[in-house]
Motif scaffolding. Structure first.
Motif, PDB file in Angstrom:
ATOM      1  N   GLY A   1      90.813  36.458  61.771  1.00  0.00           N
ATOM      2  CA  GLY A   1      89.573  37.082  62.202  1.00  0.00           C
ATOM      3  C   GLY A   1      89.463  38.502  61.675  1.00  0.00           C
ATOM      4  N   THR A   2      88.248  39.000  61.567  1.00  0.00           N
ATOM      5  CA  THR A   2      88.049  40.365  61.100  1.00  0.00           C
ATOM      6  C   THR A   2      88.398  41.352  62.213  1.00  0.00           C
ATOM      7  N   ALA A   3      88.746  42.568  61.818  1.00  0.00           N
ATOM      8  CA  ALA A   3      89.091  43.600  62.792  1.00  0.00           C
ATOM      9  C   ALA A   3      87.861  43.997  63.598  1.00  0.00           C
ATOM     10  N   LYS A   4      88.076  44.351  64.833  1.00  0.00           N
ATOM     11  CA  LYS A   4      86.966  44.723  65.721  1.00  0.00           C
ATOM     12  C   LYS A   4      86.206  45.925  65.190  1.00  0.00           C
ATOM     13  N   ASN A   5      86.923  46.864  64.549  1.00  0.00           N
ATOM     14  CA  ASN A   5      86.255  48.079  64.077  1.00  0.00           C
ATOM     15  C   ASN A   5      85.399  47.855  62.835  1.00  0.00           C
ATOM     16  N   THR A   6      85.333  46.606  62.336  1.00  0.00           N
ATOM     17  CA  THR A   6      84.437  46.286  61.219  1.00  0.00           C
ATOM     18  C   THR A   6      83.185  45.561  61.693  1.00  0.00           C
ATOM     19  N   ARG A   7      83.073  45.347  63.004  1.00  0.00           N
ATOM     20  CA  ARG A   7      81.882  44.693  63.559  1.00  0.00           C
ATOM     21  C   ARG A   7      80.948  45.787  64.080  1.00  0.00           C
ATOM     22  N   PHE A   8      80.187  46.319  63.156  1.00  0.00           N
ATOM     23  CA  PHE A   8      79.399  47.516  63.434  1.00  0.00           C
ATOM     24  C   PHE A   8      78.249  47.223  64.402  1.00  0.00           C
ATOM     25  N   THR A   9      77.973  48.205  65.248  1.00  0.00           N
ATOM     26  CA  THR A   9      76.877  48.082  66.211  1.00  0.00           C
ATOM     27  C   THR A   9      75.786  49.122  65.968  1.00  0.00           C
ATOM     28  N   ILE A  10      76.078  50.134  65.161  1.00  0.00           N
ATOM     29  CA  ILE A  10      75.094  51.140  64.778  1.00  0.00           C
ATOM     30  C   ILE A  10      75.219  51.396  63.285  1.00  0.00           C
ATOM     31  N   CYS A  11      74.097  51.460  62.597  1.00  0.00           N
ATOM     32  CA  CYS A  11      74.107  51.740  61.165  1.00  0.00           C
ATOM     33  C   CYS A  11      73.203  52.941  60.879  1.00  0.00           C
ATOM     34  N   LYS A  12      73.747  53.921  60.186  1.00  0.00           N
ATOM     35  CA  LYS A  12      72.995  55.112  59.792  1.00  0.00           C
ATOM     36  C   LYS A  12      72.774  55.035  58.281  1.00  0.00           C
TER      37      LYS A  12
ATOM     38  N   GLY B   1      81.026  48.224  72.146  1.00  0.00           N
ATOM     39  CA  GLY B   1      80.915  49.678  72.183  1.00  0.00           C
ATOM     40  C   GLY B   1      80.234  50.203  70.925  1.00  0.00           C
ATOM     41  N   ILE B   2      80.281  51.502  70.743  1.00  0.00           N
ATOM     42  CA  ILE B   2      79.639  52.126  69.587  1.00  0.00           C
ATOM     43  C   ILE B   2      80.597  52.141  68.400  1.00  0.00           C
ATOM     44  N   ILE B   3      80.247  51.375  67.372  1.00  0.00           N
ATOM     45  CA  ILE B   3      81.019  51.346  66.129  1.00  0.00           C
ATOM     46  C   ILE B   3      80.021  51.611  65.003  1.00  0.00           C
ATOM     47  N   GLU B   4      80.086  52.809  64.460  1.00  0.00           N
ATOM     48  CA  GLU B   4      79.047  53.249  63.525  1.00  0.00           C
ATOM     49  C   GLU B   4      79.447  53.061  62.067  1.00  0.00           C
ATOM     50  N   LYS B   5      78.453  52.665  61.281  1.00  0.00           N
ATOM     51  CA  LYS B   5      78.615  52.551  59.830  1.00  0.00           C
ATOM     52  C   LYS B   5      77.561  53.434  59.167  1.00  0.00           C
ATOM     53  N   GLU B   6      78.008  54.329  58.297  1.00  0.00           N
ATOM     54  CA  GLU B   6      77.079  55.206  57.586  1.00  0.00           C
ATOM     55  C   GLU B   6      77.062  54.842  56.109  1.00  0.00           C
ATOM     56  N   ILE B   7      75.883  54.599  55.563  1.00  0.00           N
ATOM     57  CA  ILE B   7      75.766  54.192  54.171  1.00  0.00           C
ATOM     58  C   ILE B   7      74.663  54.989  53.485  1.00  0.00           C
ATOM     59  N   VAL B   8      74.797  55.105  52.176  1.00  0.00           N
ATOM     60  CA  VAL B   8      73.771  55.737  51.348  1.00  0.00           C
ATOM     61  C   VAL B   8      73.059  54.634  50.583  1.00  0.00           C
ATOM     62  N   ALA B   9      71.763  54.487  50.817  1.00  0.00           N
ATOM     63  CA  ALA B   9      70.986  53.427  50.179  1.00  0.00           C
ATOM     64  C   ALA B   9      70.502  53.910  48.816  1.00  0.00           C
ATOM     65  N   LEU B  10      71.262  53.591  47.782  1.00  0.00           N
ATOM     66  CA  LEU B  10      70.911  54.020  46.428  1.00  0.00           C
ATOM     67  C   LEU B  10      69.590  53.374  46.009  1.00  0.00           C
ATOM     68  N   GLY B  11      68.675  54.189  45.509  1.00  0.00           N
ATOM     69  CA  GLY B  11      67.402  53.657  45.034  1.00  0.00           C
ATOM     70  C   GLY B  11      66.393  53.367  46.121  1.00  0.00           C
ATOM     71  N   CYS B  12      66.760  53.594  47.381  1.00  0.00           N
ATOM     72  CA  CYS B  12      65.868  53.322  48.509  1.00  0.00           C
ATOM     73  C   CYS B  12      64.954  54.526  48.725  1.00  0.00           C
ATOM     74  N   THR B  13      63.651  54.271  48.737  1.00  0.00           N
ATOM     75  CA  THR B  13      62.695  55.377  48.858  1.00  0.00           C
ATOM     76  C   THR B  13      61.686  55.167  49.974  1.00  0.00           C
ATOM     77  N   SER B  14      61.960  54.235  50.875  1.00  0.00           N
ATOM     78  CA  SER B  14      61.019  54.027  51.980  1.00  0.00           C
ATOM     79  C   SER B  14      61.774  53.706  53.264  1.00  0.00           C
TER      80      SER B  14
END
Length: 208
Positions: A61-72, A99-112
């Protein structure tokens, strides 16, 4: 999608970042760079217990900390002079469970904003649906598989049904007597417990 490369960077890294725009990944193969997209595809190979070493599939199974609940998601807003903006996407049910498990990503080419929201929802859905991995060793059957290819797995020990095996010999005596023309399998086939009307074979060719 709008991309402007205004500084030097490693070429392979640049290709990988551009591939991420369409959920793709870059990889080396035979001194060339290829790109594979994460999309719906037909399976290329069917693996069974008979086609893996010792007949074993190892699941984890995947690790619990990879099951994100918030994405920025960071993006550049085309309606505001392409200034950096952020969108927050939450999985309320997931927060209650993990609980709160956050993932922050940069959307390359995203403009909207809508693009950023769709990407964030995809990240949350994917990380919570893809919760299992499988490890096995096999033979030449997997030589031509590439990253991103889709496969089928039929594990008799897990599903309780044998869906495949190996052909040990094909006997063709050019006779009209069916009993003299047959296919020898690696194990006896209990036809009483199975409901099928055809048998499929994977036959090697020079291209493989």
């Amino acid at each position: 999608c709008n991309i402007l490369l205004d500084s030097k960077m490693d070429a392979y890294k640049a290709i990988g970042e551009m591939a991420s725009v369409f959920r793709g990944m870059a990889f080396y193969n035979s001194s060339n760079i290829f790109v594979s997209q994460d999309r719906v595809k037909d399976p290329l190979v069917h693996f069974t217990n008979a086609s893996v070493v010792n007949g074993d599939f190892e699941y984890a199974g995947t690790a619990k900390n990879t099951r994100f609940t918030i994405c920025k998601v960071a993006y550049k807003d085309k309606d505001d002079s392409f200034l950096p903006k952020y969108e927050y996407i939450e999985d309320s049910e997931g927060i209650l469970r993990h609980g709160i498990i956050e993932k922050e990503i940069v959307a390359l080419g995203c403009t909207s904003k809508d693009q950023a929201l769709r990407l964030g929802r995809w990240v949350l859905l994917t990380s919570n649906r893809e919760q299992e991995s499988v490890l096995f060793r096999t033979n030449k059957q997997a030589e031509y598989l590439k990253p991103g290819d889709i496969i089928n797995i039929s594990d008799q020990l897990r599903g309780g049904i044998k869906n495949g095996g190996k052909v040990k010999a094909i006997v063709n005596n050019n006779s009209n007597d069916i009993s003299k023309n047959f296919i020898l399998l690696d194990q006896p086939l209990d036809t009483g417990n199975y409901c099928f009307n055809k048998i499929s074979f994977i036959i090697p060719t020079e291209e493989l």
